[in-house]
Design a protein around this motif. Sequence first.
Motif, PDB file in Angstrom:
ATOM      1  N   UNK A  22      22.768  46.896 -14.527  1.00 15.73           N
ATOM      2  CA  UNK A  22      21.801  47.417 -13.566  1.00 15.73           C
ATOM      3  C   UNK A  22      20.974  48.547 -14.185  1.00 15.73           C
ATOM      4  N   UNK A  23      19.757  48.661 -13.708  1.00 15.87           N
ATOM      5  CA  UNK A  23      18.881  49.739 -14.165  1.00 15.87           C
ATOM      6  C   UNK A  23      19.462  51.054 -13.660  1.00 15.87           C
ATOM      7  N   UNK A  24      19.549  52.022 -14.530  1.00 15.58           N
ATOM      8  CA  UNK A  24      20.138  53.292 -14.118  1.00 15.58           C
ATOM      9  C   UNK A  24      19.112  54.094 -13.320  1.00 15.58           C
ATOM     10  N   UNK A  25      19.371  54.165 -12.052  1.00 14.06           N
ATOM     11  CA  UNK A  25      18.530  54.925 -11.138  1.00 14.06           C
ATOM     12  C   UNK A  25      19.452  55.779 -10.299  1.00 14.06           C
ATOM     13  N   UNK A  26      19.260  57.068 -10.377  1.00 17.04           N
ATOM     14  CA  UNK A  26      20.111  57.995  -9.648  1.00 17.04           C
ATOM     15  C   UNK A  26      19.275  58.606  -8.536  1.00 17.04           C
ATOM     16  N   UNK A  27      19.542  58.194  -7.295  1.00 20.33           N
ATOM     17  CA  UNK A  27      18.740  58.689  -6.190  1.00 20.33           C
ATOM     18  C   UNK A  27      19.048  60.137  -5.832  1.00 20.33           C
ATOM     19  N   UNK A  28      20.129  60.690  -6.337  1.00 20.14           N
ATOM     20  CA  UNK A  28      20.436  62.089  -6.062  1.00 20.14           C
ATOM     21  C   UNK A  28      19.763  63.025  -7.047  1.00 20.14           C
ATOM     22  N   UNK A  29      19.120  62.488  -8.071  1.00 19.09           N
ATOM     23  CA  UNK A  29      18.426  63.302  -9.058  1.00 19.09           C
ATOM     24  C   UNK A  29      17.070  63.729  -8.488  1.00 19.09           C
ATOM     25  N   UNK A  30      16.791  65.029  -8.389  1.00 18.32           N
ATOM     26  CA  UNK A  30      15.516  65.483  -7.824  1.00 18.32           C
ATOM     27  C   UNK A  30      14.290  64.971  -8.578  1.00 18.32           C
ATOM     28  N   UNK A  31      14.430  64.568  -9.806  1.00 16.04           N
ATOM     29  CA  UNK A  31      13.293  64.033 -10.545  1.00 16.04           C
ATOM     30  C   UNK A  31      12.834  62.697  -9.968  1.00 16.04           C
ATOM     31  N   UNK A  32      13.700  62.012  -9.238  1.00 20.00           N
ATOM     32  CA  UNK A  32      13.354  60.725  -8.647  1.00 20.00           C
ATOM     33  C   UNK A  32      12.879  60.838  -7.202  1.00 20.00           C
ATOM     34  N   UNK A  33      12.801  62.031  -6.667  1.00 24.15           N
ATOM     35  CA  UNK A  33      12.392  62.221  -5.284  1.00 24.15           C
ATOM     36  C   UNK A  33      10.879  62.229  -5.176  1.00 24.15           C
ATOM     37  N   UNK A  34      10.382  61.757  -4.062  1.00 20.79           N
ATOM     38  CA  UNK A  34       8.948  61.783  -3.787  1.00 20.79           C
ATOM     39  C   UNK A  34       8.602  63.112  -3.125  1.00 20.79           C
ATOM     40  N   UNK A  35       7.377  63.562  -3.330  1.00 19.11           N
ATOM     41  CA  UNK A  35       6.947  64.794  -2.673  1.00 19.11           C
ATOM     42  C   UNK A  35       6.170  64.479  -1.391  1.00 19.11           C
ATOM     43  N   UNK A  36       6.231  63.215  -0.951  1.00 20.47           N
ATOM     44  CA  UNK A  36       5.560  62.827   0.289  1.00 20.47           C
ATOM     45  C   UNK A  36       6.559  62.840   1.435  1.00 20.47           C
ATOM     46  N   UNK A  37       6.087  63.262   2.597  1.00 17.52           N
ATOM     47  CA  UNK A  37       6.900  63.252   3.807  1.00 17.52           C
ATOM     48  C   UNK A  37       6.007  62.848   4.973  1.00 17.52           C
ATOM     49  N   UNK A  38       6.633  62.524   6.098  1.00 15.36           N
ATOM     50  CA  UNK A  38       5.834  62.127   7.247  1.00 15.36           C
ATOM     51  C   UNK A  38       6.502  62.562   8.537  1.00 15.36           C
ATOM     52  N   UNK A  39       5.686  62.638   9.579  1.00 10.53           N
ATOM     53  CA  UNK A  39       6.153  62.943  10.929  1.00 10.53           C
ATOM     54  C   UNK A  39       5.532  61.899  11.847  1.00 10.53           C
ATOM     55  N   UNK A  40       6.358  61.292  12.694  1.00 10.08           N
ATOM     56  CA  UNK A  40       5.859  60.324  13.664  1.00 10.08           C
ATOM     57  C   UNK A  40       6.071  60.869  15.062  1.00 10.08           C
ATOM     58  N   UNK A  41       5.047  60.693  15.896  1.00  6.24           N
ATOM     59  CA  UNK A  41       5.149  61.110  17.292  1.00  6.24           C
ATOM     60  C   UNK A  41       4.602  59.996  18.179  1.00  6.24           C
ATOM     61  N   UNK A  42       5.231  59.772  19.329  1.00  6.01           N
ATOM     62  CA  UNK A  42       4.697  58.781  20.260  1.00  6.01           C
ATOM     63  C   UNK A  42       3.390  59.266  20.882  1.00  6.01           C
ATOM     64  N   UNK A  43       2.495  58.338  21.130  1.00  8.92           N
ATOM     65  CA  UNK A  43       1.179  58.665  21.689  1.00  8.92           C
ATOM     66  C   UNK A  43       1.133  58.219  23.144  1.00  8.92           C
TER      67      UNK A  43
END
Length: 144
Positions: A22-43
């Motif tokens: 398997x490709x070594x991908x460590x999701x706990x490594x901060x280098x693999x984190x995205x700097x995008x976030x989102x907020x959803x609200x009902x309309x």
Amino acid sequence: MKKLICSLITALIVAASAIAVPVSYNETDPANWSDMSYVQVPVYKILDSKEGYVVIYAKKAYGVGQTIIPKKWALGSKDEPAKLKIRTIGSGKLKPYLTVVKKGGEFHHVILTVHTNKSDSSWGVVGRGVHLDVDKDVLEDLEL
């Protein structure tokens, strides 16, 4: 003969998938984190006008909030992508919602997911003579 060939191919595929590395991908490594976030609200309601949309949304705890989204944000260019994306909800029981996407903590774009049928109860019209403040480049933080 055909059964033997099919059995050999199947065995080869199973063996290859079992020993594949398997490709070594460590999701706990901060280098693999995205700097995008989102907020959803009902309309609750979307009021349409010539300049933009007035969106009345639900706050998380209680109450309602209101924001204005300029229609000119839907126009994008090569230099600057569109800040407003409108998605449609298919026929069903889904309700409209607003998604605010941030990149690095700063406003990036907004996604308005709505029914395309303007006779739906979630649509309305801004009153005559009311001018909206649509001269803004970013969406203010939603009061949640």
